[in-house]
Design a protein around this motif. Structure first.
Motif, mmCIF file in Angstrom:
data_model
loop_
_atom_site.group_PDB
_atom_site.id
_atom_site.type_symbol
_atom_site.label_atom_id
_atom_site.label_comp_id
_atom_site.label_asym_id
_atom_site.label_seq_id
_atom_site.Cartn_x
_atom_site.Cartn_y
_atom_site.Cartn_z
ATOM 1 N N TRP A 392 0.758 -1.244 0.127
ATOM 2 C CA TRP A 392 0.137 -0.001 -0.084
ATOM 3 C C TRP A 392 0.795 1.172 -0.048
ATOM 4 N N VAL A 393 1.804 0.990 0.823
ATOM 5 C CA VAL A 393 2.771 2.418 1.114
ATOM 6 C C VAL A 393 3.554 2.456 -0.628
ATOM 7 N N LEU A 394 4.029 1.246 -1.153
ATOM 8 C CA LEU A 394 4.521 1.671 -2.463
ATOM 9 C C LEU A 394 3.617 1.828 -3.425
ATOM 10 N N SER A 395 2.477 1.924 -3.275
ATOM 11 C CA SER A 395 1.320 1.993 -4.208
ATOM 12 C C SER A 395 1.070 3.656 -4.198
ATOM 13 N N LEU A 396 1.467 4.502 -3.388
ATOM 14 C CA LEU A 396 0.973 5.891 -3.157
ATOM 15 C C LEU A 396 2.204 6.541 -4.196
ATOM 16 N N PRO A 397 1.936 7.553 -4.463
ATOM 17 C CA PRO A 397 2.789 8.466 -5.175
ATOM 18 C C PRO A 397 4.049 8.646 -4.588
ATOM 19 N N ILE A 398 5.177 8.342 -5.247
ATOM 20 C CA ILE A 398 6.650 8.401 -4.698
ATOM 21 C C ILE A 398 6.873 9.375 -3.813
ATOM 22 N N GLU A 399 6.332 10.578 -3.923
ATOM 23 C CA GLU A 399 6.614 11.674 -3.115
ATOM 24 C C GLU A 399 5.955 11.588 -1.597
ATOM 25 N N THR A 427 13.200 -4.368 7.712
ATOM 26 C CA THR A 427 13.241 -5.558 6.961
ATOM 27 C C THR A 427 12.471 -5.570 5.841
ATOM 28 N N GLN A 428 11.064 -5.234 6.030
ATOM 29 C CA GLN A 428 10.236 -5.334 4.755
ATOM 30 C C GLN A 428 10.535 -4.443 3.816
ATOM 31 N N VAL A 429 11.024 -3.155 4.316
ATOM 32 C CA VAL A 429 11.540 -2.344 2.940
ATOM 33 C C VAL A 429 12.748 -2.767 2.297
ATOM 34 N N LYS A 430 13.691 -3.597 3.407
ATOM 35 C CA LYS A 430 14.800 -4.055 2.625
ATOM 36 C C LYS A 430 14.410 -5.295 1.590
ATOM 37 N N ASN A 431 13.433 -5.974 1.998
ATOM 38 C CA ASN A 431 12.984 -7.084 1.004
ATOM 39 C C ASN A 431 12.581 -6.584 -0.038
ATOM 40 N N GLU A 432 11.890 -5.524 -0.367
ATOM 41 C CA GLU A 432 11.146 -4.789 -1.377
ATOM 42 C C GLU A 432 12.545 -4.448 -2.443
ATOM 43 N N PHE A 433 13.467 -3.879 -1.887
ATOM 44 C CA PHE A 433 14.658 -3.483 -2.421
ATOM 45 C C PHE A 433 15.308 -4.578 -3.181
ATOM 46 N N VAL A 434 15.658 -5.578 -2.354
ATOM 47 C CA VAL A 434 16.287 -6.821 -2.800
ATOM 48 C C VAL A 434 15.451 -7.511 -4.034
ATOM 49 N N ALA A 435 14.104 -7.359 -3.658
ATOM 50 C CA ALA A 435 13.362 -7.898 -4.733
ATOM 51 C C ALA A 435 13.312 -7.142 -6.486
ATOM 52 N N GLY A 436 13.983 -5.978 -6.217
ATOM 53 C CA GLY A 436 13.952 -4.996 -7.316
ATOM 54 C C GLY A 436 12.857 -4.207 -7.220
ATOM 55 N N ASN A 437 12.118 -4.160 -6.322
ATOM 56 C CA ASN A 437 10.695 -3.414 -6.482
ATOM 57 C C ASN A 437 11.116 -1.840 -6.422
ATOM 58 N N ILE A 438 12.150 -1.215 -5.686
ATOM 59 C CA ILE A 438 12.342 -0.095 -5.599
ATOM 60 C C ILE A 438 13.925 0.055 -5.883
ATOM 61 N N SER A 439 14.494 1.296 -6.115
ATOM 62 C CA SER A 439 15.719 1.871 -6.229
ATOM 63 C C SER A 439 16.325 1.823 -5.040
ATOM 64 N N ARG A 440 17.620 1.871 -5.197
ATOM 65 C CA ARG A 440 18.687 2.220 -4.061
ATOM 66 C C ARG A 440 18.269 3.472 -3.307
ATOM 67 N N GLU A 441 18.241 4.557 -4.030
ATOM 68 C CA GLU A 441 17.826 5.670 -3.529
ATOM 69 C C GLU A 441 16.544 5.865 -2.787
ATOM 70 N N HIS A 442 15.364 5.220 -3.339
ATOM 71 C CA HIS A 442 14.352 5.330 -2.694
ATOM 72 C C HIS A 442 14.376 4.571 -1.466
ATOM 73 N N PHE A 443 14.878 3.321 -1.532
ATOM 74 C CA PHE A 443 15.178 2.365 -0.230
ATOM 75 C C PHE A 443 16.060 3.410 0.696
ATOM 76 N N HIS A 444 16.902 4.355 0.689
ATOM 77 C CA HIS A 444 17.438 4.802 1.469
ATOM 78 C C HIS A 444 16.565 6.052 2.039
ATOM 79 N N ALA A 445 15.590 6.563 1.319
ATOM 80 C CA ALA A 445 14.791 7.288 1.709
ATOM 81 C C ALA A 445 13.735 6.881 2.826
ATOM 82 N N LEU A 446 13.239 5.651 2.287
ATOM 83 C CA LEU A 446 12.356 5.051 3.137
ATOM 84 C C LEU A 446 13.031 4.419 4.701
ATOM 85 N N ALA A 447 14.273 4.300 4.555
ATOM 86 C CA ALA A 447 15.116 3.920 5.764
ATOM 87 C C ALA A 447 15.059 5.222 6.682
#
Length: 510
Positions: A392-399, A427-447
């Motif tokens: 759901w979070v990732l379905s929102l507009p990226i900003e 851990t959930q956000v990292k799984n999405e990054f490892v799966a290739g669903n989000i970029s490294r920059e966006h993963f760092h923003a969510l972290a």
């Protein structure tokens, strides 16, 4: 073998019931028994969706044990739920071990760094004492207390800094209470009993309590303002840094767009609260109390031996080395903590095993609780409980994603525990990054959103911050009349400001 009589069986069952979870209220014990009985039955009768249903139930029950930490330390009831989760197949021992291996730096941090700072307490006590007695303006004193707590928490540990502040407050309170009861500095005295306090000192004693309450709360908030900034300031920071592959400098720079504005906003609010005397702040130190405390400080200084002075010098040198080692990331934080233990004990002649053992008493209960956290995290992973929310979070507009995650983490952290919430979400956000669903920059923003969300709004209640809970359950709280409700009220302006500034900066700059 003769059977037990009815009276003996009744007495034995009553003893077992009283022993179960110790001094916890009866309703709490009964509710925990209901949880433990209901979970396997519901799993058995729920069919294919049983794992998800019981997983959410276990999560809610575990958060309940965190929220009720004042009734019973969460290790025991939470540990029973975690053990049951393994027995009924909600999480495997292998998954728990993987979580522990992944978070080994955090475990080492709690084991060794907190214990290492224990041997630095005399230096910290000396520094805070000089601040309290050297600054006469209550506004400047509160600002320095908040600022000192923040800086120390950024490089040391919030729990240890809070323990030092509590130790100072208890020491000063006991000194004045003793004199107010007509006794000398070196006389044995029960400072929890006001019966012997002379009438002429009663009003000053109440004013002194208000003075200490405000300093304690400014100091506790300072640990949150500083603790959010660095990878060792709070236990969950290291979990997030590990997941994002940040070192000490990387972590600080990544958080700075949020933490720096929040830090200065918090300091400005500290000044406003003291000048306006709002929310229980602004109480001044009575002149009679100051004279007694200054006399006591001179009394102690005149009795300080050359060996004690040498110990303070050693501690100061090791403190400088500690900051350099952390800033340059010379080793894992836990190993640096072990080096601090070795240097301080060797340099100050602490070679008795029992003396060294006391340093670990503050950290190991929470370390054990952290392993229980990992068991619940393993349940969440194996049952995919948080996957819909992350989607759901990732379905929102990226900003909007970072802001939504900040608020969700803040709300959960305020009612449960920020270490647990941060561990789950990163851990959930990292799984999405490892799966290739989000970029490294966006993963760092969510972290960044996870870290600041679990650290800033969580000051709303003592449940969210370990340092706040430690303060509430300490010996000083009843002495200065710091109740749960009063702590929430005094934290309210900080909660509102830190949440608004944190959310605005997360949405604007991350």
């Amino acid at each position: 073998m003769p059977s037990l009589s009815h009276d003996t069986r009744q007495t034995l069952s009553r003893g077992l019931a009283r022993n179960f979870l110790g001094q916890s209220p009866r309703w709490y014990k009964q509710l925990m028994c209901l949880f433990l009985i209901t979970n396997p039955l519901l799993l058995w009768f729920s069919g294919p969706q049983g794992g998800v249903i019981v997983g959410w139930l276990l999560l809610g029950e575990f958060i309940f044990t965190l929220a009720m930490a004042l009734k019973c330390y969460p290790l025991q009831p939470g540990g029973l739920l975690a053990l049951e989760a393994v027995v009924i197949g909600m999480a495997s021992p292998e998954a728990i071990m993987q979580e522990m291996e992944r978070n080994l730096p955090v475990i080492l941090l709690l084991m060794f760094m907190v214990a290492g700072i224990y041997f630095m307490k005399p230096l910290l006590l000396y520094a805070f004492t000089k601040i309290i007695l050297g600054v006469r303006s209550k506004t400047w004193l509160s600002l320095m207390f908040c600022l000192s707590s923040a800086l120390l928490s950024a490089f040391l540990d919030a729990l240890t800094v809070t323990a030092v502040i509590i130790g100072i407050a208890v020491g000063f309170y006991s000194v004045y209470h003793k004199v107010a009861s007509g006794k000398h500095f070196d006389t044995q005295h029960d400072h929890a009993n006001d019966v012997s306090v002379e009438a002429v000192h009663s009003e000053d004693l109440e004013d002194f309590r208000g003075f200490l309450r405000s300093l304690l709360m400014h100091g506790a908030v300072g640990t949150a303002l500083g603790g959010v900034s660095t990878m060792i300031g709070e236990p969950q920071n290291l979990v997030i840094a590990k997941a994002a592959e940040w070192d000490f400098i990387d972590f600080f720079l990544a958080m700075a767009p949020v933490t720096v504005p929040t830090f200065f906003a918090g300091l400005a609010l500290c000044v406003l609260l003291e000048r306006g005397r709002w929310f229980g702040y602004g109480q001044r130190l009575p002149a009679s109390v100051r004279r007694i405390l200054e006399d006591y400080d001179h009394h102690q200084g005149s009795r300080r031996t050359p060996r004690e002075r040498a110990a303070l010098i050693v501690q100061a040198v090791v403190a400088v080395l500690l900051v350099l080692a952390l800033a340059l990331h010379m080793a894992e934080v836990g190993l640096i903590g072990l080096a601090v233990i070795i240097l301080l004990t060797a340099g100050n002649g602490i070679t008795d095993e029992h003396q060294i053992g006391r340093a670990f008493q503050e950290s190991l209960p929470f370390t054990s609780l952290l392993v229980v956290f990992f068991t619940i995290v393993a349940v969440i992973h194996e049952q995919h409980l948080f996957q819909p929310f992350i989607q759901w979070v990732l379905s929102l507009p990226i900003e909007e994603q970072a802001g939504a995650l900040f608020l969700a983490n803040g709300l959960l952290s305020a009612i449960s525990d920020n270490v647990f919430v941060a561990t789950v979400y990163i851990t959930q956000v990292k799984n999405e990054f490892v799966a290739g669903n989000i970029s490294r920059e966006h993963f760092h923003a969510l972290a960044v959103a996870v870290n600041t969300g679990t650290n800033l709004p969580s000051v709303a209640t003592p449940n969210g911050q370990a340092a706040f809970l430690f303060l509430l359950t300490s010996a000083i709280a009843p002495l200065v009349r710091l109740s749960y409700g009063r702590m929430v009220w005094m934290a309210l302006p900080y909660t509102v400001l830190m949440t608004l500034v944190g959310l605005a900066t997360v949405r604007s700059f991350i």
